[in-house]
Design a protein around this motif. Structure first.
Motif: not given
Lengths: 515, 598
Positions: B292-297
């Motif tokens: 989720a963090e990678e996608n948010a970035a």
């Protein structure tokens, strides 16, 4: 690699893919933290490619701002950008009602749904703060779906200030004004299962086309209408996470309906995730107490003793704090029985100055007092009265005179203040003169969601007898209030016995012998 | 718009007819003001355009504002429109313009999130080679993400990033990169005297969007037959570079019809499925959060977010383009708009080809009126379908946008046009201003009988495009059609119809018998409209050009034009033509030459 400080329960609650999930969250389990993490998981992982929004729903505007800010900081501000977002139930109701109006289901008097909804009918021609026994009017729908004025059945449907003449209400609505209570009333009428099915279906469709997931925080503050909205969302295929602590529902007076929430949880087969949460507590004593409370076990509390120090004093109402003379506690809000005279409101301004001096925050009720006195700012206008208050050689009447001289408009004679104002002023001087650092006093309602190291709870029902344990019952709102008060301390909680307020009867707390 | 450029003193409103619109019209009609307003009022504009100079802003109004209103069409559904409908309203906002440090500065709350109303702006002054092959190469990364979404439902480009990371990794570990790094490191250590523990790297292995863009800016090129023949974009002609940039932009806009996730109704067996989900370990759940963090970035860098609506703004695309390509460009863009509900195209143009390739309903004509510049949206004229069809045919046949002008003369055939302009020149005589007026006067051949649709299109007093619309037709010996007096009265002086009685050639005879004799006198008796020994008369001329002389009309017209030029002193301007030219001329004043400030 980023290490996630979430514990197993939080991780599970944040990353669940259950369509309907109820997170039973204990005090200090980090509900807002969980909602923040879950929001990111939903937006960027579970519903990454869904164009519809993830919506966080809260009750208070302060909670909405808090959650929005935290999600924005954690996941980037695009994450809460449209079509996702965080709103209050009031704002969601407004969106749903506007949808019904725009799509021609509901005939709104002015034809155009208002862009701004007010908190109350304050200052509107014809509205009155003292309707007495006269009939109050509210908005509802007729059979054709047109908005009309009708007699209010409950006081909550037409809160003060309200209209006692239906034409004043319809005139205000036609002029493009509206209040949250009116939105609730009309939406309730539209979503009534006995009313037209097409209206409920339209609400479902609005939710299902706009949102893929709802996260509701403090779910036990939901009222009947809120619960209906959540059900309509579920019927439209929207997945839902409800976060809440059944013990922390303190807003029945505003229509909160915990039983309704339990019914929805059962009817829609929510998957429950328990998140007891001991993160807040730094001592074994507090962890034990919190766990026993969460598991609904009998528990012991310890009485306060001379020499104990506290960061905060909690009580069920402001008066209990104002009347407590054994300890130096400065209540952060106006006494409940304070009269509505201008002088009494001046006292609140003075209190605010004192509270700001000690704690750097505003006293509860100061905004209202300023409004009643038509005072924009108190900058530089309280100083004189404050100096007189701190000088023991000056009579208190001179403090009152100084306030009157500063705020009384020329040509106006103010009414005489009540007894409560006089005694509160005496107490305020006492605190200013005698205590170098008084403890902050708050009501339990105001303390919800907050935490301190050392907490003193003023209570008349809990037994502090070392041989006895107390048993709280969830169905009593005053027991839930005790529960909230007991779970605010990180390190130490003590109870000071006070006589109960004779005007608000309390449900006795059952006691059992310690085994 | 109010308080900038063409809207300096009075508010200027432009209604775009739909997702495809062409803004045409003379200079100073407000076209560029509309473009500037769109660019200034939208937050996400690609490529980045510097803020214009404060001289854009009018000093005459206190607050300069741009009000933007989108509308949801019930007949033209779009993904964003559908979502907006559920949320209750189409976006509308006001952007306030102020001056700051000599530049326009904007303030306003566009309600939608970043990336949901992107504007792709192709200005005529841009340099595609620089845009695509330079800092704006990020567009190519968007193109790749869009392709990833289309093919695999994943726009993260993980595989590509991995491949490049491996490649770069293998390069930076090789001599001489590794050795050079070592030497730079020694120097850096000396310089910092061991204070900072930084190690220099000549190559980075972090493959973010910026890196990808840098790689692809070197790869863009146009090809001949084979990739090996491809030339760097800088060396390619501007026309093709323009088209390539447009093609990349259109392909980079993700196709929402491919990406749309069907909305699944909640079914009970999903609950059963989730029992297995309960047994996930903490590590597995932490991995979800990391994803989720990678996608948010990644999403933070995306130019197109969620259900977006992309506005492609093409300013004068005719620059450097062959007319046939211009025509094809419009047809293609219309197709794109038809197939892609998330795309809106706005073109401004001076090109006949582009206007002619559009439907009249697509056109917004920007005009100068007595009250200043204004825009006319033909779709909102509510012309009858048959009238629109005629207008469309006119544009198609003539390939000309010349009917959309302020003073226009409509004639039935090319001979009328040739003859009329010749006599108009005679009318102008030595007057320099009149001569220039006649030279630039728009004389449009309608090719058939002039009908009421032209009046409705051009001179309706509610939405006039032309201030003077003169029609030159043949009376054919009949009274004028019924619509003529009605339209003349309704137009409040904007429309006049003039008749050559009964047709063009006989109407020239009065006062010009010598000209007829000079031009036709030498011909054989059967090839001229009068008998030996007789004088030319109206009936004879009419009969001749109506029958055996019909094929000679064009030649005769050319001869008349030449005769007029050489005998300006002796020819007589036919009365109806004199009246026509004076009607069109009335009230015309050449724009005053700019005053030199003293």
């Amino acid at each position: 690699m980023i290490v996630h400080p979430m514990n197993s329960e939080q991780l599970r609650a944040a990353t669940t893919r259950a369509p309907l999930c109820y997170v039973k969250a204990g005090p200090g389990s980090g509900k807002t933290y969980l909602a923040t993490e879950a929001f990111g998981f939903l937006r960027h992982e579970r519903y990454r490619d869904d164009p519809r929004g993830v919506l966080g729903v809260t009750f208070a505007r302060s909670a909405r701002s808090e959650l929005a800010a935290r999600v924005g900081m954690r996941w980037g501000y695009r994450t809460i950008g449209w079509p996702s977002g965080v709103c209050t139930f009031d704002e969601l109701h407004r969106q749903l009602l506007r949808y019904l109006v725009v799509h021609g289901f509901i005939d709104w008097p002015s034809g155009r749904f208002p862009t701004k909804v007010d908190d109350s009918w304050q200052d509107h021609p014809g509205s009155t703060g003292s309707p007495g026994k006269r009939t109050r009017y509210m908005l509802t729908l007729n059979d054709e779906g047109a908005v009309v004025a009708a007699k209010a059945i409950t006081e909550r449907a037409a809160p003060k200030p309200c209209f006692t003449d239906p034409t004043h209400l319809t005139t205000a609505i036609a002029a493009g004004f509206c209040t949250h209570a009116d939105v609730r009333n009309v939406l309730s009428a539209a979503m009534d299962p006995q009313f037209k099915r097409t209206f409920s279906a339209a609400v479902s469709s609005c939710l299902g086309r706009g949102y893929c997931h709802l996260i509701v925080d403090e779910v036990f503050d939901m009222n009947h209408l809120d619960a209906l909205v959540v059900e309509r969302a579920i019927e439209a295929g929207v997945t839902v996470t409800l976060v809440g602590d059944p013990w922390q529902s303190l807003y029945e007076f505003r229509g909160a309906s915990p039983d309704e929430v339990h019914r929805v949880l059962q009817r829609k087969q929510f998957q429950t995730i328990e998140m007891p949460g001991a993160r807040r507590y730094l001592t074994d004593d507090m962890r034990t107490l919190a766990r026993r409370l969460f598991d609904e076990q009998p528990f012991a509390v310890i009485a306060a003793r001379n020499g104990d120090e506290f960061d905060i004093v909690l009580a069920h109402d402001w008066n209990a704090l104002w009347d407590e003379r054994r300890i130096a506690v400065l209540p952060m809000g106006r006494p409940s029985g304070l009269d509505g005279s201008e002088l009494a409101n001046c006292f609140v301004l003075l209190l605010n100055e004192v509270v700001r001096g000690y704690f750097g925050r505003d006293a509860a009720g100061v905004v209202e007092a300023r409004r009643k006195l038509s005072v924009e700012t108190c900058e530089g206008r309280i100083g004189k009265a404050l100096a007189l208050l701190r000088n023991p050689a000056v009579a208190l009447d001179d403090v009152w005179a100084a306030l009157q001289a500063e705020f009384q408009p020329p040509g106006v004679r103010w009414a005489i203040k009540g007894k409560r104002a006089t005694s509160s002023m005496e107490r305020l001087r006492e605190l200013c003169l005698r205590a170098s650092s008084p403890a902050l006093g708050l009501t339990i309602h105001q303390s919800k969601g907050l935490e301190w190291d050392n907490v003193l709870l003023l209570n008349g029902e809990l037994s502090t007898n070392p041989t006895e344990l107390n048993c709280l019952e969830r169905r009593h709102e005053d027991h839930r209030s005790v529960y909230v008060g007991l779970t605010r301390a990180r390190m130490k909680l003590r109870v000071l016995h006070v006589p109960g307020n004779p005007f608000s009867p309390r449900t006795p707390i059952a006691r059992v012998k310690r085994p | 718009m109010h308080g900038l450029r063409a809207a300096a003193t009075a508010p200027y409103v432009c209604n775009l007819p739909g997702r495809f619109s062409v803004l045409a019209g003379a200079n100073s009609g407000g076209k560029s003001t509309i473009v500037d307003a769109i660019v200034l009022s939208h937050r996400d504009v690609f490529p980045y355009t510097p803020r214009p100079s404060s001289s854009f802003l009018s000093q005459k109004v206190a607050t300069r504002t741009i009000d933007v209103r989108y509308a949801i069409s019930s007949t033209d559904p779009s993904p964003l429109g559908d979502l907006l409908d559920a949320h209750g309203a189409a976006p509308s906002w006001t952007t306030t313009l102020t001056s700051s440090m000599g530049r326009v500065s904007t303030a306003g709350n566009q309600v939608l999130t970043e990336g949901q109303l992107p504007v792709l702006y192709l200005s005529p002054t841009r340099n595609p080679a620089l845009d695509l092959g330079g800092r704006e190469a990020r567009l190519i990364v968007e193109l790749l993400k869009s392709q990833g979404l289309r093919d695999r439902g994943d726009k993260s480009l993980k595989e590509l990033r991995g491949l490049l990371g491996g490649l770069i990794g293998s390069v930076v570990n090789k001599w001489p990169v590794a050795d050079a790094e070592k030497r730079v490191g020694i120097h850096l250590a000396e310089l910092t005297d061991g204070v900072a523990g930084r190690v220099p790297y000549l190559g980075s292995t972090l493959i973010d969007d910026v890196f990808l863009a840098r790689v692809f800016e070197f790869l863009v090129s146009t090809a001949g037959a084979q990739r090996g023949d491809a030339r760097r974009l800088e060396t390619e002609g501007l026309g093709y570079s323009n088209l390539l940039e447009l093609a990349v932009i259109l392909a980079a806009i993700p196709d929402l019809t491919h990406a749309a996730t069907p909305i699944m109704p909640l079914v009970p067996d999903v609950v059963a499925d989730d029992v297995s989900e309960e047994s996930l370990s903490d590590e597995e759940r932490q991995a979800f959060m990391r994803d989720a963090e990678e996608n948010a970035a990644l999403d933070d860098e995306t130019f197109f977010a969620g259900n977006f609506h992309a506005v492609v703004l093409l300013e004068e695309p005719e620059a450097h383009l062959h007319p046939q390509l211009q025509h094809g460009l419009v047809s293609y863009l219309k197709e794109v708009v038809r197939d892609r509900p998330e795309v809106q195209v706005i073109i401004t143009t001076h090109s006949d080809q582009i206007v002619a390739a559009s439907d009249p309903e697509d056109l917004v004509v920007c005009v100068q009126t007595n009250d200043g510049p204004a825009s006319r949206t033909i779709k909102h004229f509510q012309l009858a379908p048959s009238h629109l069809a005629l207008a469309r045919r006119q544009l198609d046949v003539s390939r000309s946008a010349s009917i959309f002008t302020d003073r226009v003369v409509l004639v039935e055939g090319p001979t009328d046009a040739v003859v009329f302009r010749a006599f108009a020149r005679v009318w102008a005589g030595a007057d320099r201003m009149k001569s220039r007026f006649v030279d630039s006067l728009t004389i449009t051949v309608i090719g058939s009988r002039v009908g009421p649709w032209l009046y409705r299109l051009l001179a309706d007093p509610a939405q006039p495009i032309s201030s003077r619309l003169a029609i030159l037709g043949d009376s054919d010996g009949k009274p004028p059609p019924r619509w003529v007096p009605i339209a003349t009265a309704k137009s409040l002086g904007r429309l006049q119809v003039f008749y050559s009685d009964p047709t063009l050639e006989p109407s020239l005879l009065a006062g010009n018998v010598e000209m007829f004799k000079a031009l036709l006198g030498h011909k054989a008796e059967r090839s001229r409209p009068w008998k030996n020994g007789a004088e030319p008369d109206v009936a004879g001329v009419a009969a001749f050009f109506g029958s055996s002389g019909r094929s000679r009309k064009a030649g005769f017209a050319d001869d008349v034009a030449a005769y007029c030029e050489n005998n300006a002193d002796t020819v007589t301007v036919p009365a109806h033509m004199q009246a026509l030219i004076e009607f069109v001329w009335e009230g015309f004043a050449m724009p005053a030459a700019p005053l030199i400030p003293t």
